[in-house]
Write a protein that holds these residues in place. Structure first.
Motif, mmCIF file in Angstrom:
data_model
loop_
_atom_site.group_PDB
_atom_site.id
_atom_site.type_symbol
_atom_site.label_atom_id
_atom_site.label_comp_id
_atom_site.label_asym_id
_atom_site.label_seq_id
_atom_site.Cartn_x
_atom_site.Cartn_y
_atom_site.Cartn_z
ATOM 1 N N SER A 1 37.473 -10.447 22.153
ATOM 2 C CA SER A 1 38.826 -10.343 21.600
ATOM 3 C C SER A 1 39.183 -11.553 20.734
ATOM 4 C CB SER A 1 39.858 -10.184 22.733
ATOM 5 O OG SER A 1 39.583 -9.039 23.507
ATOM 6 N N THR A 2 38.215 -12.005 19.944
ATOM 7 C CA THR A 2 38.402 -13.192 19.102
ATOM 8 C C THR A 2 38.049 -12.862 17.657
ATOM 9 O OG1 THR A 2 37.840 -14.613 20.967
ATOM 10 C CG2 THR A 2 37.755 -15.613 18.762
ATOM 11 N N LYS A 3 38.865 -13.338 16.727
ATOM 12 C CA LYS A 3 38.598 -13.103 15.310
ATOM 13 C C LYS A 3 37.613 -14.141 14.774
ATOM 14 C CE LYS A 3 43.006 -10.912 14.138
ATOM 15 N NZ LYS A 3 44.196 -10.985 13.247
ATOM 16 N N TYR A 4 36.722 -13.647 13.886
ATOM 17 C CA TYR A 4 35.720 -14.519 13.262
ATOM 18 C C TYR A 4 35.739 -14.308 11.746
ATOM 19 C CZ TYR A 4 33.670 -15.757 17.756
ATOM 20 O OH TYR A 4 33.469 -16.250 19.024
ATOM 21 N N GLY A 5 35.482 -15.401 11.035
ATOM 22 C CA GLY A 5 35.267 -15.331 9.586
ATOM 23 C C GLY A 5 33.785 -15.457 9.287
ATOM 24 N N VAL A 6 33.311 -14.666 8.325
ATOM 25 C CA VAL A 6 31.873 -14.631 8.009
ATOM 26 C C VAL A 6 31.683 -14.783 6.493
ATOM 27 C CG1 VAL A 6 29.736 -13.312 8.181
ATOM 28 C CG2 VAL A 6 31.476 -13.107 9.983
ATOM 29 N N LEU A 7 30.708 -15.562 6.112
ATOM 30 C CA LEU A 7 30.311 -15.737 4.712
ATOM 31 C C LEU A 7 28.828 -15.446 4.576
ATOM 32 C CD1 LEU A 7 32.043 -19.174 4.003
ATOM 33 C CD2 LEU A 7 32.977 -16.910 3.592
ATOM 34 N N VAL A 8 28.436 -14.799 3.474
ATOM 35 C CA VAL A 8 27.018 -14.517 3.211
ATOM 36 C C VAL A 8 26.680 -15.025 1.803
ATOM 37 C CG1 VAL A 8 25.218 -12.770 3.016
ATOM 38 C CG2 VAL A 8 27.035 -12.503 4.706
ATOM 39 N N GLN A 9 25.584 -15.768 1.670
ATOM 40 C CA GLN A 9 25.140 -16.314 0.391
ATOM 41 C C GLN A 9 23.664 -15.999 0.181
ATOM 42 O OE1 GLN A 9 26.800 -20.195 1.838
ATOM 43 N NE2 GLN A 9 27.132 -20.516 -0.361
ATOM 44 N N SER B 1 36.962 -3.044 16.075
ATOM 45 C CA SER B 1 37.477 -3.537 14.784
ATOM 46 C C SER B 1 36.399 -3.428 13.739
ATOM 47 C CB SER B 1 37.917 -4.995 14.921
ATOM 48 O OG SER B 1 38.322 -5.496 13.672
ATOM 49 N N LYS B 2 36.791 -2.736 12.712
ATOM 50 C CA LYS B 2 35.837 -2.600 11.602
ATOM 51 C C LYS B 2 36.571 -2.855 10.294
ATOM 52 C CE LYS B 2 32.602 0.497 9.330
ATOM 53 N NZ LYS B 2 31.949 1.791 9.317
ATOM 54 N N SER B 3 35.940 -3.547 9.404
ATOM 55 C CA SER B 3 36.574 -3.829 8.106
ATOM 56 C C SER B 3 35.564 -3.744 6.992
ATOM 57 C CB SER B 3 37.205 -5.226 8.120
ATOM 58 O OG SER B 3 36.225 -6.181 8.428
ATOM 59 N N ALA B 4 36.041 -3.263 5.865
ATOM 60 C CA ALA B 4 35.186 -3.162 4.679
ATOM 61 C C ALA B 4 35.396 -4.370 3.798
ATOM 62 C CB ALA B 4 35.518 -1.894 3.887
ATOM 63 N N SER B 5 34.369 -4.700 3.034
ATOM 64 C CA SER B 5 34.422 -5.950 2.278
ATOM 65 C C SER B 5 34.585 -5.735 0.798
ATOM 66 C CB SER B 5 33.143 -6.740 2.486
ATOM 67 O OG SER B 5 32.198 -6.347 1.548
ATOM 68 N N THR B 6 35.063 -6.765 0.194
ATOM 69 C CA THR B 6 35.019 -6.867 -1.269
ATOM 70 C C THR B 6 34.504 -8.244 -1.610
ATOM 71 O OG1 THR B 6 37.295 -7.640 -1.289
ATOM 72 C CG2 THR B 6 36.951 -5.284 -1.664
ATOM 73 N N ALA B 7 33.636 -8.297 -2.583
ATOM 74 C CA ALA B 7 33.104 -9.596 -2.972
ATOM 75 C C ALA B 7 34.148 -10.333 -3.795
ATOM 76 C CB ALA B 7 31.838 -9.419 -3.799
ATOM 77 N N ALA B 8 34.569 -11.491 -3.300
ATOM 78 C CA ALA B 8 35.583 -12.264 -4.008
ATOM 79 C C ALA B 8 35.214 -13.725 -3.957
ATOM 80 C CB ALA B 8 36.940 -12.025 -3.379
ATOM 81 N N THR B 9 36.053 -14.541 -4.539
ATOM 82 C CA THR B 9 35.743 -15.966 -4.601
ATOM 83 C C THR B 9 36.975 -16.829 -4.369
ATOM 84 O OG1 THR B 9 34.476 -15.228 -6.411
ATOM 85 C CG2 THR B 9 34.318 -17.482 -5.922
ATOM 86 N N ALA C 1 34.445 -11.139 3.738
ATOM 87 C CA ALA C 1 35.112 -9.922 4.192
ATOM 88 C C ALA C 1 36.329 -10.337 5.001
ATOM 89 C CB ALA C 1 34.165 -9.079 5.036
ATOM 90 N N PRO C 2 37.280 -9.434 5.231
ATOM 91 C CA PRO C 2 38.416 -9.764 6.103
ATOM 92 C C PRO C 2 37.922 -10.166 7.485
ATOM 93 C CG PRO C 2 38.841 -7.745 4.888
ATOM 94 C CD PRO C 2 37.410 -8.091 4.633
ATOM 95 N N LEU C 3 38.741 -10.925 8.170
ATOM 96 C CA LEU C 3 38.377 -11.361 9.515
ATOM 97 C C LEU C 3 38.071 -10.153 10.392
ATOM 98 C CD1 LEU C 3 41.104 -14.101 10.016
ATOM 99 C CD2 LEU C 3 38.691 -14.437 9.417
#
Length: 570
Positions: A310-318, A343-351, A331-333
């Motif tokens: 039950s914890t939110k995480y932020g993820v980055l991929v390079q 919890s499922k979320s879709a991503s958009t590539a942003a900067t 992607a959203p948390l």
């Protein structure tokens, strides 16, 4: 009989004239500049034996040779005007043909051969008219000098110019798989060049390159074709279609696709997946954790485990190539599951900029606007700031001063003046080159030059507006930035603007220079004022000690004084 004699009288006169002056045969030949030419002349050596012979330029006179170029006594050469004039045949066999080595256009004209046969009017005479024509230059031999991520430097050795000076060069560049009809052609108007640099190429791409030389006669055949592959660079685009899915209370699944093919800049080797717990208060420091995934598929995935429920995480991929790491996709948390939620979320590539105030590094990354948050720690080190307590007394070189020599179409000619070299000789220069709207920290091209170079020509493959600056190197370090040139290529009536350096080092250099000039003016003035004040105070003190006091004021424009001392004492 008398009638027959009258009919043949002109022929008899011609024969008599031929006997008196010697009959002359004539021929003509055409040759091209730079070739060897042989002008034929023979006599019957078996009948006459070895005889003297000479060659001259112009009509053959009554005796000897006019403007003689070579002479033989029948056995060997006894004189000649130049080493270019030779008897290559068998003199003893009567072959007295003249060979001229590497003829020039100035060799054109009439030549005469005279064989001195004993007796009156017996000399054998033979005239030839030589016409030497200029031709196109020979093909160039081009070789690669240096290949980098976005630049290619080539050089060539001057070749035979066909008898006319080379006036320009043309360089063709194309993708290896394409035809020459699609090549980008650039004319270089400086015929003295033997080296140039092509810029704004794409990393990890294979190109074909060829060159031509042109003179007033025409254009040479194509040079040899160079096949060059630029070096890899870090990816310019983030991974695409990133998605996060909480699959258990302790794990999240991350999926994504590779960056756009034209932004990969090489072979993708792996991906860096960074993640950390999200603190909504922003008060606690959460350290990034990292995972590496080998690049193998068109859709990649990884499961992040050992997470809190039950914890939110932020993820980055390079994405990574052998040359470096690219920008991050976000992607959203996403939250891990509790007992009954997903919890499922879709991503958009942003900067976005993610900056850590506790770390000396920063990274260029972004979360979507609806979920943007102030996160604290970077994922990858792009810029490193470190404290340095070491005292450095050595002086690096001053920056060069860069000037624009010429802009023609998409060809830029630069020259620069070296600055003070500091405590160590300058070992080279490098030029940074980028689009006018881009940051110096990203997507820039670097071109290296040797320490003895003070000018260069570069070809911009994609005409646009660019900014250029230069640095000097020595064993003690790198200079501050030079002045910055803003140049527009590919248009008629090019405009160029020279600006002061935009980086902090260069700005500091300008400010320091201005401060020095100001100090040089102010300090002497202040010193003079101080000295005058001291002397005045000292003199007033003396007067006061003698007697009375001195008061001066203006009343109605007149100077009045009161006291026992004369004003002249002042």
């Amino acid at each position: 009989m008398i009638l027959l004699g009258r009919r043949h009288l002109p022929l008899c006169c011609a024969l008599l004239l031929c006997l008196l002056s010697g009959c002359v045969s004539a021929e003509s030949t055409i040759a091209t500049v730079g070739t060897d030419v042989t002008l034929l002349c023979n006599y019957d050596a078996q009948h006459y034996g070895r005889l003297p012979v000479c060659w001259g330029r112009g009509d053959i006179p009554n005796s000897g040779c006019a403007k003689q170029v070579i002479k033989s006594d029948g056995t060997s050469v006894i004189s000649r005007l130049s080493e270019r004039y030779l008897f290559m045949g068998n003199l003893g066999g009567g072959d007295v043909s003249l060979t001229i080595r590497q003829v020039e256009e100035s060799d054109s004209g009439k030549y005469g051969c005279r064989v001195e046969i004993p007796g009156w009017f017996n000399d054998h005479k033979h005239e030839m008219t030589l016409t030497v024509v200029a031709v196109r230059p020979n093909p160039l031999k081009v070789e690669t000098r240096e290949v980098k991520e976005r630049t290619v430097t080539v050089r060539w050795t001057p070749v035979f110019d066909g008898g006319r000076p080379v006036t320009s060069y043309r360089i063709d560049l194309k993708n290896k798989q394409a035809s020459w009809d699609t090549a980008v052609s650039t004319d270089v108007s400086n015929p003295e060049l033997t080296q140039l640099t092509l810029v704004d190429l794409r990393p990890a791409k294979t190109y074909n390159l060829r060159m031509f030389a042109t003179n007033s006669v025409g254009t040479s055949e194509a040079s040899n074709v160079l096949t060059v592959t630029t070096k890899e660079a870090a990816p310019e685009g983030p991974p695409l279609d990133m998605e996060l899915e909480g699959i258990t209370p302790h794990s999240i699944k991350v999926t994504w696709k590779p960056p756009r093919p034209d932004l990969r800049n090489g072979v993708l080797r792996s991906y860096s997946v960074s993640y950390r717990e999200y603190d909504p208060t922003g008060r606690q420091f959460k350290r990034w954790q990292h995972s590496s995934v080998t690049a193998m598929r068109e859709v990649e995935s990884v499961i992040l485990s050992n997470l809190k429920p039950s914890t939110k995480y932020g993820v980055l991929v390079q994405a990574k190539t052998n040359a470096g790491i690219g920008p991050a996709s976000t992607a959203p948390l996403c939250s891990t599951l509790d007992e009954a939620s997903t919890s499922k979320s879709a991503s958009t590539a942003a900067t976005v900029w993610i900056q850590d105030t506790t770390s000396p590094t920063s990274v260029h990354t972004t979360l979507p606007p609806a979920h943007t948050t102030s996160v604290a720690e970077p994922v990858t080190a792009v810029t490193v700031w470190a404290d340095n307590t070491t005292s450095v007394t050595s002086v690096p070189p001053d920056p060069p001063v860069v000037e624009l020599k010429e802009v023609k179409d998409n060809t830029i000619s630069l020259l620069w003046t070296p600055g003070f070299e500091g405590d160590s000789p300058i070992t080279g220069y490098y030029l940074e080159y980028k689009a006018v709207n881009a940051s110096w920290d990203y997507t820039k091209t670097v071109v290296d030059f040797s320490p003895d170079q003070t000018e260069a020509t570069i070809i911009e493959i994609n005409p646009s507006t660019y900014t250029i600056r230069m640095f000097a190197r020595s064993s003690l370090g790198t200079s501050k930035s030079s002045n910055v040139l803003t140049i527009t290529t590919g248009k008629t009536g090019h405009q160029t603007v020279t600006t002061v350096p935009t980086d902090t080092h260069a700005a500091a250099s300008v400010e320091e220079s201005e401060s020095r000039h100001l100090v040089a003016i102010v300090v002497p003035v202040v010193l003079v004022v101080v000295v005058v004040a001291i002397l005045t105070a000292w003199k007033l003190q003396q007067i006061k000690q003698k007697k009375g006091s001195l008061n001066m004021w203006m009343t109605g424009g007149a100077l009045r004084y009161r006291g026992s001392e004369s004003l002249q004492e002042l």
